[in-house]
Design an enzyme around this catalytic site. Structure first.
Site, PDB file in Angstrom:
ATOM      1  CG  HIS A 246      86.167 -43.330  37.478  1.00  0.00           C
ATOM      2  ND1 HIS A 246      84.897 -43.573  37.433  1.00  0.00           N
ATOM      3  CD2 HIS A 246      86.713 -43.232  38.554  1.00  0.00           C
ATOM      4  CE1 HIS A 246      84.713 -43.775  38.521  1.00  0.00           C
ATOM      5  NE2 HIS A 246      85.668 -43.768  39.401  1.00  0.00           N
ATOM      6  CD  GLU A 301      93.543 -44.121  43.165  1.00  0.00           C
ATOM      7  OE1 GLU A 301      94.623 -44.269  42.881  1.00  0.00           O
ATOM      8  OE2 GLU A 301      92.561 -44.662  43.722  1.00  0.00           O
TER       9      GLU A 301
HETATM   10  N1  ACO Z   1      96.345 -44.792  30.474  1.00  0.00           N
HETATM   11  C1  ACO Z   1      96.154 -45.302  29.347  1.00  0.00           C
HETATM   12  N2  ACO Z   1      95.065 -45.769  28.651  1.00  0.00           N
HETATM   13  C2  ACO Z   1      94.111 -46.014  29.173  1.00  0.00           C
HETATM   14  C3  ACO Z   1      94.263 -45.460  30.800  1.00  0.00           C
HETATM   15  C4  ACO Z   1      95.303 -44.873  31.369  1.00  0.00           C
HETATM   16  N3  ACO Z   1      95.094 -44.475  32.638  1.00  0.00           N
HETATM   17  N4  ACO Z   1      92.790 -45.681  31.088  1.00  0.00           N
HETATM   18  C5  ACO Z   1      91.992 -46.243  30.121  1.00  0.00           C
HETATM   19  N5  ACO Z   1      92.872 -46.391  29.088  1.00  0.00           N
HETATM   20  C6  ACO Z   1      92.720 -46.962  27.682  1.00  0.00           C
HETATM   21  C7  ACO Z   1      92.859 -48.511  27.745  1.00  0.00           C
HETATM   22  O1  ACO Z   1      94.365 -48.726  27.352  1.00  0.00           O
HETATM   23  C8  ACO Z   1      91.708 -48.882  26.665  1.00  0.00           C
HETATM   24  O2  ACO Z   1      92.317 -48.630  25.482  1.00  0.00           O
HETATM   25  P1  ACO Z   1      92.193 -49.642  24.071  1.00  0.00           P
HETATM   26  O3  ACO Z   1      90.751 -49.412  23.757  1.00  0.00           O
HETATM   27  O4  ACO Z   1      93.238 -49.139  23.185  1.00  0.00           O
HETATM   28  O5  ACO Z   1      92.383 -51.101  24.618  1.00  0.00           O
HETATM   29  C9  ACO Z   1      90.736 -47.850  26.837  1.00  0.00           C
HETATM   30  O6  ACO Z   1      91.488 -46.479  27.299  1.00  0.00           O
HETATM   31  C10 ACO Z   1      89.673 -48.300  27.665  1.00  0.00           C
HETATM   32  O7  ACO Z   1      90.259 -48.685  28.903  1.00  0.00           O
HETATM   33  P2  ACO Z   1      89.306 -49.602  29.815  1.00  0.00           P
HETATM   34  O8  ACO Z   1      90.169 -50.322  30.773  1.00  0.00           O
HETATM   35  O9  ACO Z   1      88.354 -50.576  29.133  1.00  0.00           O
HETATM   36  O10 ACO Z   1      88.576 -48.571  30.653  1.00  0.00           O
HETATM   37  P3  ACO Z   1      87.991 -48.569  32.142  1.00  0.00           P
HETATM   38  O11 ACO Z   1      86.904 -47.646  32.173  1.00  0.00           O
HETATM   39  O12 ACO Z   1      87.176 -49.897  32.365  1.00  0.00           O
HETATM   40  O13 ACO Z   1      89.209 -48.495  33.040  1.00  0.00           O
HETATM   41  C11 ACO Z   1      90.514 -47.702  34.885  1.00  0.00           C
HETATM   42  C12 ACO Z   1      88.999 -47.706  34.294  1.00  0.00           C
HETATM   43  C13 ACO Z   1      90.773 -49.124  35.458  1.00  0.00           C
HETATM   44  C14 ACO Z   1      90.252 -46.891  36.072  1.00  0.00           C
HETATM   45  C15 ACO Z   1      91.426 -47.144  34.002  1.00  0.00           C
HETATM   46  O14 ACO Z   1      91.174 -45.967  33.365  1.00  0.00           O
HETATM   47  C16 ACO Z   1      92.900 -47.287  34.302  1.00  0.00           C
HETATM   48  O15 ACO Z   1      93.722 -48.490  34.665  1.00  0.00           O
HETATM   49  N6  ACO Z   1      93.623 -46.199  35.028  1.00  0.00           N
HETATM   50  C17 ACO Z   1      94.793 -45.931  35.533  1.00  0.00           C
HETATM   51  C18 ACO Z   1      94.807 -46.567  37.062  1.00  0.00           C
HETATM   52  C19 ACO Z   1      93.873 -45.569  38.090  1.00  0.00           C
HETATM   53  O16 ACO Z   1      94.096 -44.308  38.200  1.00  0.00           O
HETATM   54  N7  ACO Z   1      92.993 -46.047  38.933  1.00  0.00           N
HETATM   55  C20 ACO Z   1      92.315 -45.347  39.905  1.00  0.00           C
HETATM   56  C21 ACO Z   1      90.885 -45.097  39.584  1.00  0.00           C
HETATM   57  S1  ACO Z   1      89.906 -43.983  40.363  1.00  0.00           S
HETATM   58  C22 ACO Z   1      89.534 -44.970  41.816  1.00  0.00           C
HETATM   59  O17 ACO Z   1      89.299 -46.313  41.675  1.00  0.00           O
HETATM   60  C23 ACO Z   1      89.088 -44.368  43.179  1.00  0.00           C
END
Ligand code: ACO
Length: 353
Positions: A246, A301
């Site tokens: 998140h 979610e």
């Molecule tokens: N699965 C695998 N790896 C992940 C995930 C995930 N769900 N979420 C983050 N990471 C990893 C990224 O690959 C990244 O790794 P790296 O450092 O090796 O590059 C690191 O964690 C940080 O990722 P960011 O994208 O910078 O984190 P951010 O906090 O900006 O992302 C987000 C948040 C977009 C929700 C992300 O966690 C994601 O894509 N989750 C999956 C989709 C999802 O469930 N969305 C619903 C969100 S809840 C809502 O909106 C109501």
């Protein structure tokens, strides 16, 4: 100073809710989401967020359900391929009649919240070629919503599961759709117009995107029969695991915890819910192994999907149902905005080509 996407910019003071992403705490008017959910009903929590009496809420939500045949007929004219969110947004545009706009803002908020599940359920049924089901005046808000969708009175367990989801997603600070609603009424436009803006913003995949990715993930795990095999393959190919991570919460999303307890309490007998609970621990362990230090936990979610699945809610209804809940937060914010209004008018930097 230019701040892309207004990230970190504080544009509003609010008494409605607070979101502490570092510590994983969501509060509605000072009460944690766990306290709010405990013993709360949709009606009582909405009353609390709006700052009005529960009895008035119950009365006005019932009033709001009286949509009238003209709007149902209007809905019939909308081409069936138009998405549910677009249908709901379109009918919402017709609610701001002169008579409606003479009512107090608090009453308008309640009437709109009463109307939105009726519009959603009627649009859904008509999309499926079925006749709309009129609301049952004897049923409370959440049971009524399920009744209008299916035509059958829901079990207490189903209604309670959905009610928990709706309460946890009613309000979440200055998210994009709430901001859109506040910007719209800041021009001294009206609440239905603000809701139209909010609905248009909510439907985008970066905001109200349905947790259908989680459904697909858990279906895949069920089919393959191994959490590890599915998750390892995804992580090794750089795929994201839906329902985890998140932007704001760097610890467990408190809504996810509440929904997990609800799943365990209300639907532990359901094999699919048991799978979701079992898979969560395993996925968190694997995420920690493959992405150490990123602090990736379930977001709202993940268990929203489990709850929706357990009550047989069609994935098409996920975002509209999220919108039904969030109408309480949207309207509370619009009323607050209008109390001490100043039009939103940021500036832009001109870049010469
Ligand atoms: N699965 C695998 N790896 C992940 C995930 C995930 N769900 N979420 C983050 N990471 C990893 C990224 O690959 C990244 O790794 P790296 O450092 O090796 O590059 C690191 O964690 C940080 O990722 P960011 O994208 O910078 O984190 P951010 O906090 O900006 O992302 C987000 C948040 C977009 C929700 C992300 O966690 C994601 O894509 N989750 C999956 C989709 C999802 O469930 N969305 C619903 C969100 S809840 C809502 O909106 C109501």
């Amino acid at each position: 100073m230019y701040t892309r996407g207004l990230k970190g910019v504080v544009a509003v003071e609010t008494r409605i809710s607070s979101v502490d992403g570092e510590n994983g705490v969501l509060r509605y008017r000072g009460k944690t989401i766990e306290e709010v959910v405990h013993g709360g009903t949709f009606e009582s929590v909405a009353a609390f967020l709006w700052g009005v009496e529960k009895e008035d809420v119950e009365f006005s939500l019932r009033e709001g359900r009286q949509l009238g045949t003209a709007r149902i007929d209007f809905l019939r004219q909308v081409p069936r391929e138009v998405s549910l969110m677009d249908q709901v947004r379109t009918v919402m545009s017709t609610l701001g009649t002169p008579t409606f706009l003479q009512k107090s803002l608090a009453e308008q908020a309640m009437l709109l919240t009463g109307a939105i599940p009726v519009i959603t359920a009627a649009a859904y049924r008509m999309t499926k070629g079925r006749a709309p089901v009129a609301p049952d005046p004897e049923l409370p808000y959440v049971a009524n919503y399920l009744y209008m969708i299916t035509g059958k009175k829901p079990t207490e367990t189903s209604a309670k599961a959905l009610e928990t989801y709706l309460i946890t997603t009613m309000e979440h600070g200055m998210n994009a759709s709430t901001f859109a609603a506040r910007v719209t009424v800041s021009s001294e436009s009206d609440l239905p117009s603000g809701l139209v803006s909010a609905l248009g913003t909510m439907k985008g995949p970066l905001h109200g995107g349905a947790p259908s990715g989680v459904l697909a993930l858990l279906d895949e795990i069920q089919e393959v029969g191994s959490v590890e095999a599915v998750i390892q393959k995804k992580l090794e190919t750089g795929e994201r695991i839906m329902g985890f991570g998140h932007r704001v919460y760097k610890t467990e999303d408190p809504r996810s915890l509440v929904l997990r307890y609800a799943c365990e309490r209300l639907g532990a007998e359901e094999a699919w819910l048991a799978l979701a609970v079992k898979a969560e621990a395993e996925i968190i362990r694997l995420l920690d192994q493959y992405k150490p230090g990123r602090r990736l936990y379930t977001n709202v979610e993940y268990y929203a999907a489990a709850i929706m699945k357990s009550i047989d809610m069609s994935p098409e209804l996920f975002t509209p149902t999220f919108s039904v809940a969030r109408t309480v937060g949207w309207t509370a914010h619009m009323v607050e905005q209008l109390k001490e209004n100043m039009i939103f008018r940021p500036e832009s930097v001109y870049i010469e080509d």
